[in-house]
Write a protein that holds these residues in place. Structure first.
Motif, PDB file in Angstrom:
ATOM      1  N   HIS A 120       0.930  -1.211  -0.039  1.00 56.80           N
ATOM      2  CA  HIS A 120       0.156  -0.088  -0.006  1.00 56.80           C
ATOM      3  C   HIS A 120       0.910   1.232   0.180  1.00 56.80           C
ATOM      4  O   HIS A 120       1.539   1.430   0.880  1.00 56.80           O
ATOM      5  CB  HIS A 120      -0.966  -0.063   1.133  1.00 56.80           C
ATOM      6  CG  HIS A 120      -1.638   0.994   1.310  1.00 56.80           C
ATOM      7  ND1 HIS A 120      -1.859   2.245   1.866  1.00 56.80           N
ATOM      8  CD2 HIS A 120      -3.249   1.082   0.615  1.00 56.80           C
ATOM      9  CE1 HIS A 120      -2.959   3.033   1.365  1.00 56.80           C
ATOM     10  NE2 HIS A 120      -3.768   2.496   0.758  1.00 56.80           N
ATOM     11  N   LEU A 121       0.986   2.025  -1.064  1.00 56.24           N
ATOM     12  CA  LEU A 121       1.560   3.099  -1.263  1.00 56.24           C
ATOM     13  C   LEU A 121       1.080   4.675  -0.814  1.00 56.24           C
ATOM     14  O   LEU A 121       1.761   5.563  -0.141  1.00 56.24           O
ATOM     15  CB  LEU A 121       2.018   3.364  -2.629  1.00 56.24           C
ATOM     16  CG  LEU A 121       2.881   2.184  -3.474  1.00 56.24           C
ATOM     17  CD1 LEU A 121       2.977   2.480  -4.680  1.00 56.24           C
ATOM     18  CD2 LEU A 121       4.070   1.898  -2.868  1.00 56.24           C
ATOM     19  N   ALA A 122      -0.280   4.466  -0.992  1.00 52.77           N
ATOM     20  CA  ALA A 122      -0.910   5.943  -0.664  1.00 52.77           C
ATOM     21  C   ALA A 122      -2.511   5.866  -0.693  1.00 52.77           C
ATOM     22  O   ALA A 122      -2.950   4.659  -1.367  1.00 52.77           O
ATOM     23  CB  ALA A 122      -0.469   7.106  -1.710  1.00 52.77           C
ATOM     24  N   ALA A 123      -3.221   6.679  -0.342  1.00 54.76           N
ATOM     25  CA  ALA A 123      -4.520   6.926  -0.537  1.00 54.76           C
ATOM     26  C   ALA A 123      -5.184   8.037  -0.459  1.00 54.76           C
ATOM     27  O   ALA A 123      -4.320   9.062  -0.080  1.00 54.76           O
ATOM     28  CB  ALA A 123      -5.335   6.147   0.854  1.00 54.76           C
ATOM     29  N   TRP A 124      -6.107   8.659  -1.685  1.00 49.06           N
ATOM     30  CA  TRP A 124      -6.432   9.857  -1.828  1.00 49.06           C
ATOM     31  C   TRP A 124      -7.807   9.752  -1.863  1.00 49.06           C
ATOM     32  O   TRP A 124      -8.399   9.009  -2.183  1.00 49.06           O
ATOM     33  CB  TRP A 124      -5.509  10.686  -2.614  1.00 49.06           C
ATOM     34  CG  TRP A 124      -5.517   9.784  -4.297  1.00 49.06           C
ATOM     35  CD1 TRP A 124      -4.416   9.014  -4.493  1.00 49.06           C
ATOM     36  CD2 TRP A 124      -6.496  10.191  -5.004  1.00 49.06           C
ATOM     37  NE1 TRP A 124      -4.623   8.781  -5.830  1.00 49.06           N
ATOM     38  CE2 TRP A 124      -5.898   9.439  -6.335  1.00 49.06           C
ATOM     39  CE3 TRP A 124      -7.691  10.639  -5.051  1.00 49.06           C
ATOM     40  CZ2 TRP A 124      -6.695   9.214  -7.434  1.00 49.06           C
ATOM     41  CZ3 TRP A 124      -8.310  10.578  -6.428  1.00 49.06           C
ATOM     42  CH2 TRP A 124      -7.584   9.840  -7.541  1.00 49.06           C
ATOM     43  N   GLY A 125      -8.399  11.029  -1.703  1.00 50.42           N
ATOM     44  CA  GLY A 125      -9.947  11.369  -1.963  1.00 50.42           C
ATOM     45  C   GLY A 125     -10.585  11.558  -0.448  1.00 50.42           C
ATOM     46  O   GLY A 125     -10.331  11.016   0.230  1.00 50.42           O
ATOM     47  N   ASP A 126     -11.690  12.671  -0.451  1.00 50.54           N
ATOM     48  CA  ASP A 126     -12.439  12.954   0.521  1.00 50.54           C
ATOM     49  C   ASP A 126     -13.697  12.414   0.084  1.00 50.54           C
ATOM     50  O   ASP A 126     -14.184  13.121  -1.006  1.00 50.54           O
ATOM     51  CB  ASP A 126     -12.272  14.574   0.754  1.00 50.54           C
ATOM     52  CG  ASP A 126     -10.677  14.824   1.197  1.00 50.54           C
ATOM     53  OD1 ASP A 126     -10.301  13.976   2.083  1.00 50.54           O
ATOM     54  OD2 ASP A 126     -10.226  15.852   0.686  1.00 50.54           O
ATOM     55  N   SER A 127     -14.580  12.212   0.879  1.00 50.87           N
ATOM     56  CA  SER A 127     -16.029  11.921   0.830  1.00 50.87           C
ATOM     57  C   SER A 127     -16.733  13.147   0.783  1.00 50.87           C
ATOM     58  O   SER A 127     -16.296  14.104   1.319  1.00 50.87           O
ATOM     59  CB  SER A 127     -16.439  10.981   1.766  1.00 50.87           C
ATOM     60  OG  SER A 127     -16.319  11.469   2.964  1.00 50.87           O
ATOM     61  N   GLY A 128     -17.823  13.099   0.002  1.00 50.70           N
ATOM     62  CA  GLY A 128     -18.797  14.126  -0.065  1.00 50.70           C
ATOM     63  C   GLY A 128     -19.263  14.038  -1.600  1.00 50.70           C
ATOM     64  O   GLY A 128     -19.026  13.273  -2.460  1.00 50.70           O
ATOM     65  N   SER A 129     -20.279  14.894  -1.750  1.00 53.46           N
ATOM     66  CA  SER A 129     -20.837  14.851  -3.196  1.00 53.46           C
ATOM     67  C   SER A 129     -20.655  16.170  -4.065  1.00 53.46           C
ATOM     68  O   SER A 129     -20.843  16.364  -5.177  1.00 53.46           O
ATOM     69  CB  SER A 129     -22.466  14.940  -2.934  1.00 53.46           C
ATOM     70  OG  SER A 129     -22.793  16.146  -2.082  1.00 53.46           O
ATOM     71  N   ALA A 130     -19.819  17.114  -3.573  1.00 52.57           N
ATOM     72  CA  ALA A 130     -19.271  18.309  -4.444  1.00 52.57           C
ATOM     73  C   ALA A 130     -18.285  17.896  -5.207  1.00 52.57           C
ATOM     74  O   ALA A 130     -17.675  16.731  -5.234  1.00 52.57           O
ATOM     75  CB  ALA A 130     -18.742  19.411  -3.339  1.00 52.57           C
ATOM     76  N   GLN A 131     -18.041  18.747  -6.235  1.00 53.00           N
ATOM     77  CA  GLN A 131     -16.810  18.496  -7.153  1.00 53.00           C
ATOM     78  C   GLN A 131     -15.575  18.259  -6.637  1.00 53.00           C
ATOM     79  O   GLN A 131     -15.201  18.940  -5.678  1.00 53.00           O
ATOM     80  CB  GLN A 131     -16.677  19.696  -8.215  1.00 53.00           C
ATOM     81  CG  GLN A 131     -17.985  19.790  -9.156  1.00 53.00           C
ATOM     82  CD  GLN A 131     -17.734  20.840 -10.108  1.00 53.00           C
ATOM     83  OE1 GLN A 131     -16.542  20.973 -10.624  1.00 53.00           O
ATOM     84  NE2 GLN A 131     -18.645  21.716 -10.299  1.00 53.00           N
ATOM     85  N   GLY A 132     -14.811  17.302  -7.051  1.00 56.64           N
ATOM     86  CA  GLY A 132     -13.628  16.845  -6.421  1.00 56.64           C
ATOM     87  C   GLY A 132     -13.754  15.884  -5.131  1.00 56.64           C
ATOM     88  O   GLY A 132     -12.789  15.479  -4.700  1.00 56.64           O
TER      89      GLY A 132
END
Length: 161
Positions: free
Chosen positions: A23-35
């Motif tokens: 496992h090298l990395a993880a990214w992303g935030d939860s939500g419904s907005a752009q991004g």
């Protein structure tokens, strides 16, 4: 040299692994907005390393991120009309950077460039060429596509020149 895996729940994340499974990395935030990520349904990597993600519960159905996870752009809302989606559930990016996205409710595949411009539509309607609940899409990168249809319980192969 990377393996990307998406968590499918409302707390969407993209996990990055080495070919050996580290496992090298993880990214992303939860939500419904752009991004943000929520109910990720598929992902693909573009030739330039961008990561294309389809989500069922975000403002933009298709989102493009840098390989590092930085948000670049999104397109296609959950609404009727060309370029929009009801259930984006499969994505492939071909070597020419075309983004192919299945819509499991509208029975079609829409094709976009890497900026989100709609280039064409396959399927829809009834009769020859119609799709029946497409749910997964894959490509060999040389024009051969494989499409799984849950409604027709079949695998379709086609060649795009």
């Amino acid at each position: 040299g990377r393996i990307l895996v998406a968590s499918r729940g409302k707390a969407g994340r993209i996990h990055v692994f080495s070919p050996a499974g580290e496992h090298l990395a993880a990214w992303g935030d939860s939500g419904s907005a752009q991004g943000k990520l929520s109910s990720v349904s598929s992902l693909a990597v573009a030739p330039g390393g961008e990561v294309v993600v389809t989500c069922i519960a975000t403002e933009k159905a298709v989102q493009v991120f840098a390989g590092s996870g930085a948000y670049l752009l999104g397109f296609g809302v959950h609404d009727i009309g060309p370029g929009n989606f009801s259930l984006p559930n499969g994505v492939v990016v071909t070597p020419d950077s075309r983004i192919w996205v299945t819509d499991g409710i509208r029975h079609l595949v829409q094709v976009f460039d890497l900026t989100g411009k709609l280039l064409g539509v396959l399927g829809g309607g009834e009769g020859p060429g119609a799709l029946y609940y497409p749910s997964a899409l894959a490509s060999d990168g040389r024009g051969m596509f494989a499409l799984v249809e849950t409604g027709g319980k079949r695998l379709r192969l086609w060649w795009v020149r």
